[in-house]
Design an enzyme around this catalytic site. Structure first.
Site, PDB file in Angstrom:
ATOM      1  N   ASP A  15      22.359 -19.975  49.776  1.00 12.29           N
ATOM      2  CA  ASP A  15      23.610 -19.293  50.130  1.00 12.29           C
ATOM      3  C   ASP A  15      23.392 -17.788  50.025  1.00 12.29           C
ATOM      4  O   ASP A  15      23.950 -17.119  49.152  1.00 12.29           O
ATOM      5  CB  ASP A  15      24.739 -19.752  49.187  1.00 12.29           C
ATOM      6  CG  ASP A  15      26.094 -19.160  49.558  1.00 12.29           C
ATOM      7  OD1 ASP A  15      26.225 -18.548  50.635  1.00 12.29           O
ATOM      8  OD2 ASP A  15      27.039 -19.312  48.758  1.00 12.29           O
ATOM      9  N   CYS A  55      27.033 -16.429  55.517  1.00 12.24           N
ATOM     10  CA  CYS A  55      28.177 -15.622  55.936  1.00 12.24           C
ATOM     11  C   CYS A  55      27.817 -14.775  57.139  1.00 12.24           C
ATOM     12  O   CYS A  55      28.604 -13.935  57.570  1.00 12.24           O
ATOM     13  CB  CYS A  55      28.645 -14.748  54.780  1.00 12.24           C
ATOM     14  SG  CYS A  55      27.351 -13.693  54.132  1.00 12.24           S
TER      15      CYS A  55
HETATM   16  N1  SAH Z   1      26.704 -19.367  46.000  1.00 12.97           N
HETATM   17  C1  SAH Z   1      27.599 -18.436  45.383  1.00 12.97           C
HETATM   18  C2  SAH Z   1      27.362 -16.985  45.752  1.00 12.97           C
HETATM   19  C3  SAH Z   1      27.028 -16.671  47.174  1.00 12.97           C
HETATM   20  S1  SAH Z   1      26.999 -14.945  47.570  1.00 12.97           S
HETATM   21  C4  SAH Z   1      29.043 -18.823  45.647  1.00 12.97           C
HETATM   22  O1  SAH Z   1      29.295 -19.671  46.478  1.00 12.97           O
HETATM   23  O2  SAH Z   1      29.938 -18.286  45.004  1.00 12.97           O
HETATM   24  C5  SAH Z   1      25.295 -14.558  47.490  1.00 12.97           C
HETATM   25  C6  SAH Z   1      24.767 -14.401  46.082  1.00 12.97           C
HETATM   26  O3  SAH Z   1      23.391 -14.067  46.181  1.00 12.97           O
HETATM   27  C7  SAH Z   1      25.440 -13.295  45.281  1.00 12.97           C
HETATM   28  O4  SAH Z   1      25.878 -13.842  44.069  1.00 12.97           O
HETATM   29  C8  SAH Z   1      24.317 -12.281  45.052  1.00 12.97           C
HETATM   30  O5  SAH Z   1      24.391 -11.655  43.808  1.00 12.97           O
HETATM   31  C9  SAH Z   1      23.080 -13.154  45.139  1.00 12.97           C
HETATM   32  N2  SAH Z   1      21.833 -12.495  45.521  1.00 12.97           N
HETATM   33  C10 SAH Z   1      21.658 -11.467  46.390  1.00 12.97           C
HETATM   34  N3  SAH Z   1      20.356 -11.190  46.529  1.00 12.97           N
HETATM   35  C11 SAH Z   1      19.667 -12.057  45.743  1.00 12.97           C
HETATM   36  C12 SAH Z   1      18.285 -12.270  45.480  1.00 12.97           C
HETATM   37  N4  SAH Z   1      17.348 -11.531  46.056  1.00 12.97           N
HETATM   38  N5  SAH Z   1      17.957 -13.267  44.628  1.00 12.97           N
HETATM   39  C13 SAH Z   1      18.903 -14.034  44.037  1.00 12.97           C
HETATM   40  N6  SAH Z   1      20.226 -13.878  44.262  1.00 12.97           N
HETATM   41  C14 SAH Z   1      20.608 -12.901  45.094  1.00 12.97           C
END
Ligand code: SAH
Length: 458
Positions: A385, A412
């Site tokens: 995600d 998204c």
């Molecule tokens: N699955 C969650 C959040 C989705 S939004 C939900 O449904 O609520 C995407 C998420 O990816 C965010 O929490 C962001 O902090 C995280 N993220 C962004 N870049 C990342 C990376 N390189 N490694 C791990 N997480 C990351």
């Protein structure tokens, strides 16, 4: 014949671009016109010509499209948040389905037909969170609203139709109270004053309500009176916080929070997972639509009791935890430490039977996936995600090496989803289903859930 700036042309709107502008053709050029609808016959004033395409604004409507709606928000034009406010919702949903189809056809080079876009269960007042900048209106009174598109000019907006009514009521009340108590709004140009934003959040399933005042100073005058007045007028408020942001920055929230009333957080549930929300937590803003989306992700994951599940970019763990009762092991990976702490807390709140099989790691998705792979983790299902920019190749390569039975991608941003699916498709996975779902009615955003599985298997 060609098009020139300020020229007024007749235009028949044929389709929608993925930022919500209507598109028509004139002299062989595509002309993009915000606030127009396929089926409209309009007069357009050209504001910019780029030779093969041009941009215009509606000068007058000759014959409105049957899909055109009468304006119902005075702030719609300057605010710019609702690019689909003037279009019937069924047409918006159809257009969003087409955006996803176009991305998978053109960027992903897939021939698969994407499923029809699912509408959001609620199309108005669906948001559980709002952030209003606070300033002064033309008459010098304290007001809250939204920034006009691409600017820092506040468009006063007493009632945004995407927000719950009570958010508007609280905001209006707070502006009057700030005036009465001599609590000054912050001035971006001089750096003086106190209140920067009003940040509101509610738990849709619990009804709990958080008011967070974002201020440039760590203390406000007459705080007691402010809190008492607010709680007396709105009994639904369960917590009030002061968030301190003294920086000259566009970032809304600072790191420092002071609880003025209640526990400093609110509770909610998402797909049955208990959630604790502070002001800094990332949480989907349309709860019923997110539950619909995660329900599809769970269906696509089709977990078996013995399965190991890897949830990459897990935020506060909601997607994985909502499926945790159906598998043997869950590993979640997220880069923001507070979100990882929240995921652990949410797992704990689900009881020891669930929390004992969950692990949450604070790391970059690619680094963690590679490491987990080296440690021998072989998940049966991987959920991805990612944020708008999509996954990097390190992450995708690690997932490929772990060779899960199924990959479920929640995205998204259709363009990066299509790109990443192509990468996986070229390396042994077959695209099975693409389900667009609307989580942000009236705005240009669309979510997609994708199922990929091994070419030979299911
Ligand atoms: N699955 C969650 C959040 C989705 S939004 C939900 O449904 O609520 C995407 C998420 O990816 C965010 O929490 C962001 O902090 C995280 N993220 C962004 N870049 C990342 C990376 N390189 N490694 C791990 N997480 C990351």
């Amino acid at each position: 014949m060609s098009i020139s700036k300020n020229q007024i042309i007749p235009l028949q709107i044929e389709s929608l671009s993925n930022d919500g502008s209507g598109i028509g053709h004139y002299c062989g050029e595509a002309v993009f016109v915000p606030s127009s609808v396929p089926g409209d016959s309009i007069q357009v004033r050209i504001v910019k010509d780029c030779k093969r395409y041009a941009f215009g604004i509606v000068e007058s409507i000759l014959e409105p499209s049957p899909d055109r709606l009468a304006p119902d928000c005075a702030a719609a034009a300057p605010c710019g948040g609702c690019c689909f406010r003037h279009i019937v919702y069924t047409a918006e949903v159809a257009a969003k389905g087409q955006f996803v189809q176009d991305a998978f056809t053109r960027i992903g080079a897939f021939s698969l037909k994407v499923l029809p876009c699912l509408p959001s269960p609620q199309t108005e007042r669906y948001r559980n969170k709002a952030q209003y900048p606070v300033g002064r209106d033309a008459n010098g009174r304290i007001c809250a609203g939204f920034y006009a598109g691409r600017t820092h000019r506040i468009v006063p907006c007493a009632d945004c139709l995407l927000q719950p009514q009570i958010f508007s009521d609280i905001t209006t009340f707070l502006c009057h109270t700030f005036d009465a108590l001599g609590i000054e709004p912050y001035d971006e140009t001089t750096g003086s004053g106190m209140i920067r934003h009003i940040f509101l959040r509610t738990g849709i399933h619990t009804g709990e309500l958080m008011v967070c005042l974002v201020a440039a100073v760590p203390e406000l005058p007459r705080t007691q009176e402010l809190v008492q007045n607010l709680c007396a007028r709105f009994p639904a408020i369960t917590t009030i916080l002061l968030n301190v942001n003294a920086q000259r920055t566009n970032v809304i929230l600072g790191r420092e929070n002071h609880t003025l009333f209640g526990p400093g957080y609110i509770a909610d549930t998402m797909c049955g997972v208990p959630i604790r929300l502070g002001p800094l937590s990332f949480y989907q803003v349309n709860t019923p639509a997110a539950e619909q989306l995660y329900g599809i992700a769970a269906e696509y994951a089709a977990l078996r009791p013995e399965d190991r599940l890897l949830d990459l970019y897990c935020g506060m763990g909601t997607i994985g935890l909502s499926m945790a009762s159906r598998c043997a092991q869950l590993v979640g990976v997220e880069v923001i430490p507070e979100a990882v702490d929240a995921a652990k807390m949410n797992a704990q709140a689900m009881g020891s039977a669930i929390s004992a099989k969950c692990r949450f790691l604070c790391a970059d998705a690619g680094t963690a996936a590679r490491q987990l792979c080296e440690e021998g983790l072989a998940p049966d299902v991987v959920v991805l995600d990612p944020p708008r920019k999509g996954c990097d190749e390190t992450t995708l390569n690690a997932v490929l090496q772990m060779a899960p039975r199924r990959i479920v991608m929640v995205s998204c941003y259709p363009a990066t989803a299509a790109r990443d699916c192509r990468y996986l498709a070229d390396r042994g996975y077959t695209l099975r289903r693409v389900q667009p779902a609307d989580m942000f009615p009236r705005t240009k955003h669309v979510e997609t859930v994708v199922l990929m599985s091994k070419a030979e298997g299911k």
